[in-house]
Design a protein around this motif. Structure first.
Motif, PDB file in Angstrom:
ATOM      1  N   ASP A 117      37.282  23.829  46.099  1.00 12.08           N
ATOM      2  CA  ASP A 117      38.522  24.565  46.336  1.00 12.08           C
ATOM      3  C   ASP A 117      39.108  25.043  45.017  1.00 12.08           C
ATOM      4  N   ASP A 118      39.804  26.167  45.051  1.00 12.37           N
ATOM      5  CA  ASP A 118      40.419  26.724  43.844  1.00 12.37           C
ATOM      6  C   ASP A 118      41.405  25.760  43.194  1.00 12.37           C
ATOM      7  N   ASN A 119      42.083  24.952  43.987  1.00 14.67           N
ATOM      8  CA  ASN A 119      43.094  24.050  43.444  1.00 14.67           C
ATOM      9  C   ASN A 119      42.512  22.698  43.015  1.00 14.67           C
ATOM     10  N   GLU A 120      41.210  22.530  43.146  1.00 14.12           N
ATOM     11  CA  GLU A 120      40.574  21.259  42.799  1.00 14.12           C
ATOM     12  C   GLU A 120      40.013  21.315  41.380  1.00 14.12           C
ATOM     13  N   SER A 121      40.137  20.215  40.662  1.00 13.19           N
ATOM     14  CA  SER A 121      39.643  20.100  39.294  1.00 13.19           C
ATOM     15  C   SER A 121      38.128  19.856  39.313  1.00 13.19           C
ATOM     16  N   VAL A 122      37.378  20.643  38.542  1.00 14.05           N
ATOM     17  CA  VAL A 122      35.921  20.464  38.482  1.00 14.05           C
ATOM     18  C   VAL A 122      35.565  19.071  37.964  1.00 14.05           C
ATOM     19  N   PRO A 123      36.151  18.606  36.836  1.00 13.36           N
ATOM     20  CA  PRO A 123      35.806  17.256  36.365  1.00 13.36           C
ATOM     21  C   PRO A 123      36.120  16.165  37.386  1.00 13.36           C
ATOM     22  N   ASP A 124      37.266  16.253  38.047  1.00 11.89           N
ATOM     23  CA  ASP A 124      37.629  15.242  39.046  1.00 11.89           C
ATOM     24  C   ASP A 124      36.663  15.265  40.221  1.00 11.89           C
ATOM     25  N   PHE A 125      36.290  16.465  40.661  1.00 13.59           N
ATOM     26  CA  PHE A 125      35.367  16.604  41.784  1.00 13.59           C
ATOM     27  C   PHE A 125      34.000  15.999  41.446  1.00 13.59           C
ATOM     28  N   ILE A 126      33.438  16.358  40.288  1.00 11.25           N
ATOM     29  CA  ILE A 126      32.114  15.859  39.897  1.00 11.25           C
ATOM     30  C   ILE A 126      32.159  14.349  39.674  1.00 11.25           C
ATOM     31  N   LYS A 127      33.209  13.861  39.020  1.00 12.43           N
ATOM     32  CA  LYS A 127      33.328  12.415  38.777  1.00 12.43           C
ATOM     33  C   LYS A 127      33.381  11.644  40.092  1.00 12.43           C
ATOM     34  N   THR A 128      34.178  12.116  41.042  1.00 14.51           N
ATOM     35  CA  THR A 128      34.269  11.450  42.347  1.00 14.51           C
ATOM     36  C   THR A 128      32.913  11.449  43.047  1.00 14.51           C
ATOM     37  N   GLU A 129      32.238  12.599  43.016  1.00 13.12           N
ATOM     38  CA  GLU A 129      30.912  12.707  43.638  1.00 13.12           C
ATOM     39  C   GLU A 129      29.931  11.728  42.996  1.00 13.12           C
ATOM     40  N   LEU A 130      29.895  11.698  41.677  1.00 16.49           N
ATOM     41  CA  LEU A 130      28.958  10.814  40.983  1.00 16.49           C
ATOM     42  C   LEU A 130      29.272   9.344  41.236  1.00 16.49           C
ATOM     43  N   GLU A 131      30.543   8.975  41.140  1.00 20.49           N
ATOM     44  CA  GLU A 131      30.904   7.566  41.339  1.00 20.49           C
ATOM     45  C   GLU A 131      30.657   7.104  42.765  1.00 20.49           C
ATOM     46  N   SER A 132      30.615   8.037  43.709  1.00 23.38           N
ATOM     47  CA  SER A 132      30.303   7.701  45.100  1.00 23.38           C
ATOM     48  C   SER A 132      28.808   7.514  45.320  1.00 23.38           C
ATOM     49  N   ASN A 133      27.994   7.984  44.382  1.00 26.99           N
ATOM     50  CA  ASN A 133      26.550   7.980  44.583  1.00 26.99           C
ATOM     51  C   ASN A 133      25.748   7.226  43.533  1.00 26.99           C
ATOM     52  N   VAL A 134      26.338   6.978  42.376  1.00 25.65           N
ATOM     53  CA  VAL A 134      25.615   6.371  41.256  1.00 25.65           C
ATOM     54  C   VAL A 134      26.395   5.161  40.765  1.00 25.65           C
ATOM     55  N   GLU A 135      25.673   4.095  40.416  1.00 31.05           N
ATOM     56  CA  GLU A 135      26.316   2.912  39.856  1.00 31.05           C
ATOM     57  C   GLU A 135      26.295   3.032  38.332  1.00 31.05           C
ATOM     58  N   PHE A 136      27.476   3.084  37.727  1.00 34.22           N
ATOM     59  CA  PHE A 136      27.591   3.239  36.281  1.00 34.22           C
ATOM     60  C   PHE A 136      27.971   1.932  35.617  1.00 34.22           C
ATOM     61  N   SER A 137      27.440   1.717  34.396  1.00 40.73           N
ATOM     62  CA  SER A 137      27.834   0.562  33.594  1.00 40.73           C
ATOM     63  C   SER A 137      28.890   1.015  32.580  1.00 40.73           C
ATOM     64  N   LYS A 138      29.441   0.085  31.842  1.00 38.34           N
ATOM     65  CA  LYS A 138      30.483   0.402  30.864  1.00 38.34           C
ATOM     66  C   LYS A 138      29.975   1.262  29.709  1.00 38.34           C
ATOM     67  N   THR A 139      28.681   1.240  29.463  1.00 35.98           N
ATOM     68  CA  THR A 139      28.132   2.002  28.342  1.00 35.98           C
ATOM     69  C   THR A 139      27.569   3.363  28.751  1.00 35.98           C
ATOM     70  N   ASP A 140      27.522   3.668  30.022  1.00 35.70           N
ATOM     71  CA  ASP A 140      27.005   4.957  30.487  1.00 35.70           C
ATOM     72  C   ASP A 140      27.958   6.079  30.108  1.00 35.70           C
ATOM     73  N   ARG A 141      27.371   7.269  29.903  1.00 37.92           N
ATOM     74  CA  ARG A 141      28.173   8.430  29.541  1.00 37.92           C
ATOM     75  C   ARG A 141      27.680   9.659  30.286  1.00 37.92           C
ATOM     76  N   VAL A 142      28.631  10.452  30.775  1.00 37.04           N
ATOM     77  CA  VAL A 142      28.327  11.731  31.416  1.00 37.04           C
ATOM     78  C   VAL A 142      29.320  12.754  30.886  1.00 37.04           C
ATOM     79  N   TYR A 143      28.791  13.848  30.366  1.00 39.75           N
ATOM     80  CA  TYR A 143      29.601  14.938  29.821  1.00 39.75           C
ATOM     81  C   TYR A 143      29.286  16.190  30.622  1.00 39.75           C
ATOM     82  N   ILE A 144      30.321  16.939  30.990  1.00 39.04           N
ATOM     83  CA  ILE A 144      30.084  18.196  31.697  1.00 39.04           C
ATOM     84  C   ILE A 144      30.730  19.358  30.962  1.00 39.04           C
ATOM     85  N   VAL A 145      30.117  20.516  31.110  1.00 31.68           N
ATOM     86  CA  VAL A 145      30.677  21.790  30.678  1.00 31.68           C
ATOM     87  C   VAL A 145      30.715  22.640  31.933  1.00 31.68           C
ATOM     88  N   TRP A 146      31.852  23.292  32.199  1.00 26.85           N
ATOM     89  CA  TRP A 146      31.970  24.084  33.415  1.00 26.85           C
ATOM     90  C   TRP A 146      32.670  25.400  33.113  1.00 26.85           C
TER      91      TRP A 146
END
Length: 107
Positions: free
Chosen positions: A44-73
């Motif tokens: 949606d136009d009013n939705e934040s790309v970083p928030d959307f991707i982070k929510t999607e990833l955290e719902s599907n991938v188990e991350f540890s404290k040392t994991d890192r994900v960087y996005i460019v959009w």
């Protein structure tokens, strides 16, 4: 609205690559070199790309404290932004290899 995203990931040796790869495959991501993927998402136009991707990833991938994900959009105006959505920046491995010697000012 469709947004273009480049995702860089560093999950270490024991990372949850199987679930990350499953998610990337489901969004039809394209490989762009070691640990870099490119894909498009509809949000949606009013939705934040970083928030959307982070929510999607955290719902599907188990991350540890040392994991890192960087996005460019891409923004709606065609400009680009980037940020860590999982983890944070660390010291660059190339730090100290430049031609600036000690005592020189970085201007």
């Amino acid at each position: 609205m469709q947004k273009t995203v480049w995702l860089s990931y560093d999950l270490g040796v024991k990372g949850d690559y199987a679930n990350l790869y499953r998610w990337l495959d489901n969004v039809k991501a394209m490989e762009c070199g070691d640990s870099v993927a490119y894909f498009k998402v509809d949000i949606d136009d009013n939705e934040s790309v970083p928030d959307f991707i982070k929510t999607e990833l955290e719902s599907n991938v188990e991350f540890s404290k040392t994991d890192r994900v960087y996005i460019v959009w891409t923004n709606g105006d065609g400009s680009h932004k980037g940020r860590f959505i999982i983890g944070k920046r660390k010291a660059s491995p190339w730090q100290g290899y430049g031609e600036f010697g000690p005592g020189e000012d970085d201007l």
